[in-house]
Design a protein around this motif. Structure first.
Motif, PDB file in Angstrom:
ATOM      1  N   GLU A   1       0.833   4.030  -2.909  1.00 32.82           N
ATOM      2  CA  GLU A   1       0.485   5.409  -2.557  1.00 32.82           C
ATOM      3  C   GLU A   1       1.596   6.396  -2.918  1.00 32.82           C
ATOM      4  O   GLU A   1       1.333   7.527  -3.331  1.00 32.82           O
ATOM      5  CB  GLU A   1       0.166   5.496  -1.059  1.00 32.82           C
TER       6      GLU A   1
ATOM      7  N   ALA B   1       0.837  -1.205   0.000  1.00 32.12           N
ATOM      8  CA  ALA B   1       0.000   0.000   0.000  1.00 32.12           C
ATOM      9  C   ALA B   1       0.872   1.256   0.000  1.00 32.12           C
ATOM     10  O   ALA B   1       0.562   2.238  -0.692  1.00 32.12           O
ATOM     11  CB  ALA B   1      -0.941  -0.002   1.200  1.00 32.12           C
TER      12      ALA B   1
ATOM     13  N   VAL C   1      -2.222   4.461   4.408  1.00 29.77           N
ATOM     14  CA  VAL C   1      -2.565   5.482   3.414  1.00 29.77           C
ATOM     15  C   VAL C   1      -3.012   6.758   4.126  1.00 29.77           C
ATOM     16  O   VAL C   1      -2.596   7.863   3.757  1.00 29.77           O
ATOM     17  CB  VAL C   1      -3.644   4.960   2.436  1.00 29.77           C
ATOM     18  N   ALA C   2      -3.827   6.616   5.170  1.00 27.51           N
ATOM     19  CA  ALA C   2      -4.264   7.784   5.948  1.00 27.51           C
ATOM     20  C   ALA C   2      -3.073   8.478   6.606  1.00 27.51           C
ATOM     21  O   ALA C   2      -3.003   9.716   6.640  1.00 27.51           O
ATOM     22  CB  ALA C   2      -5.282   7.365   7.002  1.00 27.51           C
TER      23      ALA C   2
ATOM     24  N   SER D   1      -2.607  -1.127   9.165  1.00 28.41           N
ATOM     25  CA  SER D   1      -3.305  -1.810   8.085  1.00 28.41           C
ATOM     26  C   SER D   1      -3.021  -1.004   6.821  1.00 28.41           C
ATOM     27  O   SER D   1      -2.556   0.142   6.903  1.00 28.41           O
ATOM     28  CB  SER D   1      -4.814  -1.838   8.352  1.00 28.41           C
ATOM     29  N   PRO D   2      -3.305  -1.571   5.649  1.00 30.60           N
ATOM     30  CA  PRO D   2      -3.107  -0.779   4.426  1.00 30.60           C
ATOM     31  C   PRO D   2      -3.898   0.539   4.447  1.00 30.60           C
ATOM     32  O   PRO D   2      -3.385   1.573   4.029  1.00 30.60           O
ATOM     33  CB  PRO D   2      -3.607  -1.726   3.325  1.00 30.60           C
ATOM     34  N   GLU D   3      -5.117   0.501   4.977  1.00 35.51           N
ATOM     35  CA  GLU D   3      -5.938   1.718   5.027  1.00 35.51           C
ATOM     36  C   GLU D   3      -5.331   2.745   5.986  1.00 35.51           C
ATOM     37  O   GLU D   3      -5.294   3.948   5.692  1.00 35.51           O
ATOM     38  CB  GLU D   3      -7.371   1.386   5.470  1.00 35.51           C
ATOM     39  N   LYS D   4      -4.868   2.271   7.132  1.00 34.05           N
ATOM     40  CA  LYS D   4      -4.262   3.179   8.113  1.00 34.05           C
ATOM     41  C   LYS D   4      -2.984   3.808   7.570  1.00 34.05           C
ATOM     42  O   LYS D   4      -2.700   4.975   7.840  1.00 34.05           O
ATOM     43  CB  LYS D   4      -3.949   2.440   9.413  1.00 34.05           C
TER      44      LYS D   4
END
Length: 159
Positions: free
Chosen positions: A100, A96, A148-149, A143-146
């Motif tokens: 990104e 990720a 990126v954020a 996590s991948p989402e965290k």
């Protein structure tokens, strides 16, 4: 060719530790702390100033994994791939980050010199896996989402 100010800063750092061979490691650490990498020209210069061979200086510098001859970004992101982090899916986090930031296994630093992504064997925070560090700050249970954020926040997009 480095700007003269690099040599002046090296002289200042050398002055703190003294012109002696035993000062090599702390001088290298401080130079890297100043520039986020260890310029080869400054290592050669330092070796001459403290009385060690260039070969010895390079031997010491390449032995320590935390010393780098490549310029690093403002934010150095170290993704743990130790056993605990790996089994808790650290590789999707790394992927990720690569996506990104437009990086890869071969390209570690963004063109704007803001981000550098590295993998490390262990951050010593196994109970918080998967873990990564941004400069000296630990980010647990990623996590991948965290991630990126987190990148967006570091860029100032999340503010």
């Amino acid at each position: 060719m480095l700007d003269q100010s690099y040599y002046e800063k090296a002289d200042e750092i050398i002055g703190r530790y003294g012109k002696k061979p035993s000062s090599l490691i702390p001088i290298m650490q401080d130079i890297q702390g100043e520039y986020r990498y260890l310029p080869g020209e400054l290592l050669t210069y330092t070796a001459q100033q403290i009385g060690v061979t260039e070969a010895k200086a390079y031997s010491v510098a390449t032995f320590y994994e935390n010393l780098s001859f490549e310029p690093k970004g403002k934010y150095v992101i170290k993704v743990c791939d130790g056993t605990a982090c790996h089994v808790r899916k650290s590789m999707p986090i790394l992927e990720a980050l690569y996506k990104e930031l437009g990086l890869s296994k071969k390209k570690h630093t963004t063109d704007d010199m803001i981000f550098t992504v590295e993998t490390v064997s262990c951050l010593g925070a196994c109970g918080l896996a998967p873990t990564l560090m941004v400069n000296e700050e630990v980010h647990p249970k990623m996590s991948p989402e965290k991630v990126v954020a987190l990148v967006q926040e570091l860029r100032g997009e999340g503010a």
